[in-house]
Design an enzyme around this catalytic site. Structure first.
Site, PDB file in Angstrom:
ATOM      1  N   LYS A 102      65.242  24.296  89.510  1.00 31.22           N
ATOM      2  CA  LYS A 102      66.138  23.735  90.532  1.00 31.22           C
ATOM      3  C   LYS A 102      66.023  22.201  90.623  1.00 31.22           C
ATOM      4  O   LYS A 102      65.090  21.620  90.074  1.00 31.22           O
ATOM      5  CB  LYS A 102      65.863  24.392  91.887  1.00 31.22           C
ATOM      6  CG  LYS A 102      65.942  25.918  91.844  1.00 31.22           C
ATOM      7  CD  LYS A 102      67.323  26.464  91.462  1.00 31.22           C
ATOM      8  CE  LYS A 102      67.292  27.876  90.920  1.00 31.22           C
ATOM      9  NZ  LYS A 102      67.408  28.938  91.900  1.00 31.22           N
TER      10      LYS A 102
HETATM   11  C1  LIG Z   1      67.400  30.296  92.277  1.00 34.44           C
HETATM   12  C2  LIG Z   1      68.389  30.888  93.178  1.00 34.44           C
HETATM   13  C3  LIG Z   1      68.020  31.568  94.359  1.00 34.44           C
HETATM   14  C4  LIG Z   1      66.630  32.028  94.679  1.00 34.44           C
HETATM   15  O1  LIG Z   1      65.646  31.143  94.568  1.00 34.44           O
HETATM   16  P1  LIG Z   1      64.127  31.542  94.180  1.00 34.44           P
HETATM   17  O2  LIG Z   1      63.378  30.374  94.682  1.00 34.44           O
HETATM   18  O3  LIG Z   1      64.092  31.681  92.690  1.00 34.44           O
HETATM   19  O4  LIG Z   1      63.778  32.796  94.884  1.00 34.44           O
HETATM   20  C5  LIG Z   1      69.018  31.956  95.237  1.00 34.44           C
HETATM   21  N1  LIG Z   1      70.299  31.743  94.957  1.00 34.44           N
HETATM   22  C6  LIG Z   1      70.710  31.140  93.827  1.00 34.44           C
HETATM   23  C7  LIG Z   1      72.169  30.927  93.600  1.00 34.44           C
HETATM   24  C8  LIG Z   1      69.763  30.702  92.888  1.00 34.44           C
HETATM   25  O5  LIG Z   1      70.189  30.129  91.754  1.00 34.44           O
END
Ligand SMILES: *Cc1c(COP(=O)(O)O)cnc(C)c1O
Length: 428
Positions: free
Chosen positions: A207
């Site tokens: 992210k």
């Molecule tokens: C990565 C992601 C999440 C969840 O995040 P995590 O930290 O991996 O649990 C939720 N929604 C979207 C669209 C994502 O890409």
């Protein structure tokens, strides 16, 4: 004669791509500082006022900085960006047997967060220009059980928040932004995470800012922030005895090491977004002349775009019928490592939905509290855009493609053109 790498030819680009995540001595210093302090867990519940020995919690410091950055009064950090959505949905009043609208094209967590609180995800198709939840398709999915809508700011482009908020207002339901891609993105000048009742961000390794794992809920509502905080802390309440638990909740706390690293990562975010934006605009221009390749639209309401993913729409017929998977493989072999096929099916086609494999059975789908029959196979007919995006159209360039220089950006366009010229030869 020109040959693609998949035919035994030389690559378009033989250089490397930037590493992700970006880090330097500042993250090392931050992590080391916490390790040396011996305070590895988040010792202060609440606003940090209970900080011991004059030392403030790293998580509290980060929460405040991220909330401010995101135009919000409150930030509630947590272990990841899935648990943040479960907690935010519960805090917004979603209860077992309720329905929650989610886009058909997103990461699984958007839908599983609904199911793990025993509510039922209802899939709605995406807009063909942005791949974000299509507000024109929400109305027909609403029932008397609908309690919330989760728009995802996909790839970093803000969803159609005005239309979504207006629908939600008319029907008296909540909106939770899944901003897992949209750190720093803005809609009409206001940051994602501040555009609805609550926002949820992820700090997982891929992210826009990261501590390997992590998440945060953002909101401007004090009561909501308090409830989320309680749900992060095993159902405790501020000012109450430590071992008194007021509602069912697990431990979703972030560690101090994560908090310290994220505070450093946040200082890089604006420069990184500016860098990606410059390359994205360059790439937009370079791709303009290529038949069969169209970037997703960036709307006038998008006043900042994190460019977590640069999304292309691929048209096989302009590439001699070359399938999307073959196109991605050939492009990657040309040295364009950050290219990806993305989701291979809309969410409802996953075995967990088709086989109704939830809690060792179909619950909550067959729960009397829900009292309806839902067949996820039926969503295929309702979501033609998500179907097409997965099967033939959507191609992703991950954010580190845009973290590179102009040469690499030119190489992306050259490699696409080369694959196009040789498409018939490799189609088979
Ligand atoms: C990565 C992601 C999440 C969840 O995040 P995590 O930290 O991996 O649990 C939720 N929604 C979207 C669209 C994502 O890409």
């Amino acid at each position: 004669m020109e040959r693609l790498v998949v035919e035994g030819g030389p690559p378009t680009w033989s250089g490397s791509w930037p590493e992700w995540p970006v880090h330097d001595e500042r993250e090392v210093e931050a992590a080391t500082r916490v390790v040396r302090s011996g305070k590895w867990w988040r010792f202060s519940y609440g606003d940090g006022s209970e900080a011991k020995g004059g030392q403030r919690s790293e998580v509290v410091r980060f929460q405040e900085a991220f909330a401010r950055y995101s135009d919000c009064r409150y930030g509630i950090a947590a272990a990841n960006g899935t648990v943040t959505m479960e907690i935010a949905l519960r805090a917004l009043g979603v209860r077992p047997g309720d329905e929650v609208i989610v886009p058909a094209y997103t990461f699984i967590a958007t839908a599983t967060a609904v199911l793990t609180i025993n509510a039922v995800p209802i899939f709605v198709d995406i807009d063909p220009d942005t791949y974000n939840l299509d507000p024109r398709r929400i109305q027909e999915a609403l029932t008397d059980k609908t309690k919330a809508i989760i728009p995802v700011h996909f790839g970093g482009q803000p969803a159609a928040m005005e239309a979504i908020n207006e629908l939600a207002r008319q029907h008296g339901i909540a909106v939770l932004e899944d901003a897992a891609h949209a750190h720093g993105s803005a809609y009409r000048g206001r940051k994602c995470g501040s555009l609805a009742e609550a926002g949820s961000f992820s700090f997982q390794a891929s992210k826009p800012i990261t501590a390997g794992e992590g998440g945060i809920i953002t909101t401007n509502r004090e009561e909501l922030a308090e409830r989320c905080e309680s749900l992060v802390w095993a159902g405790r309440r501020k000012g109450e005895p430590w071992f008194r638990h007021y509602e069912l909740a697990g431990n979703a706390r972030m560690t101090e090491i994560q908090g310290a690293i994220l505070s450093v990562q946040l200082t890089r975010l604006d420069d990184q977004i500016a860098h990606r934006r410059a390359n994205a605009l360059l790439l937009d221009g370079l791709l303009e002349g290529i038949d069969g390749i169209e970037p997703c639209s960036v709307l006038p309401t998008t006043t900042a775009h994190s460019y977590h993913i640069y999304m292309l729409r691929y048209r096989p017929d302009a590439f001699s019928g070359l399938r999307k998977a073959q196109f991605v493989r050939a492009l990657s072999a040309e040295g364009i490592a950050p290219v990806m096929e993305g989701y291979i099916t809309p969410l409802y086609r996953n075995p967990m939905f088709l086989e109704r494999n939830m809690w060792g059975g179909a619950c909550p789908l067959d729960c009397p509290r829900y009292g309806r029959i839902i067949d996820y196979a039926e969503f295929a007919a309702k979501c033609p855009v998500a179907e097409r995006a997965c099967a033939t159209e959507a191609v992703w360039l991950s954010q580190n493609a845009l973290m590179a220089g102009e040469d690499e950006t030119h190489a992306i366009a050259r490699a696409i053109q080369k694959v196009q010229r040789r498409a018939a030869a490799i189609r088979s």
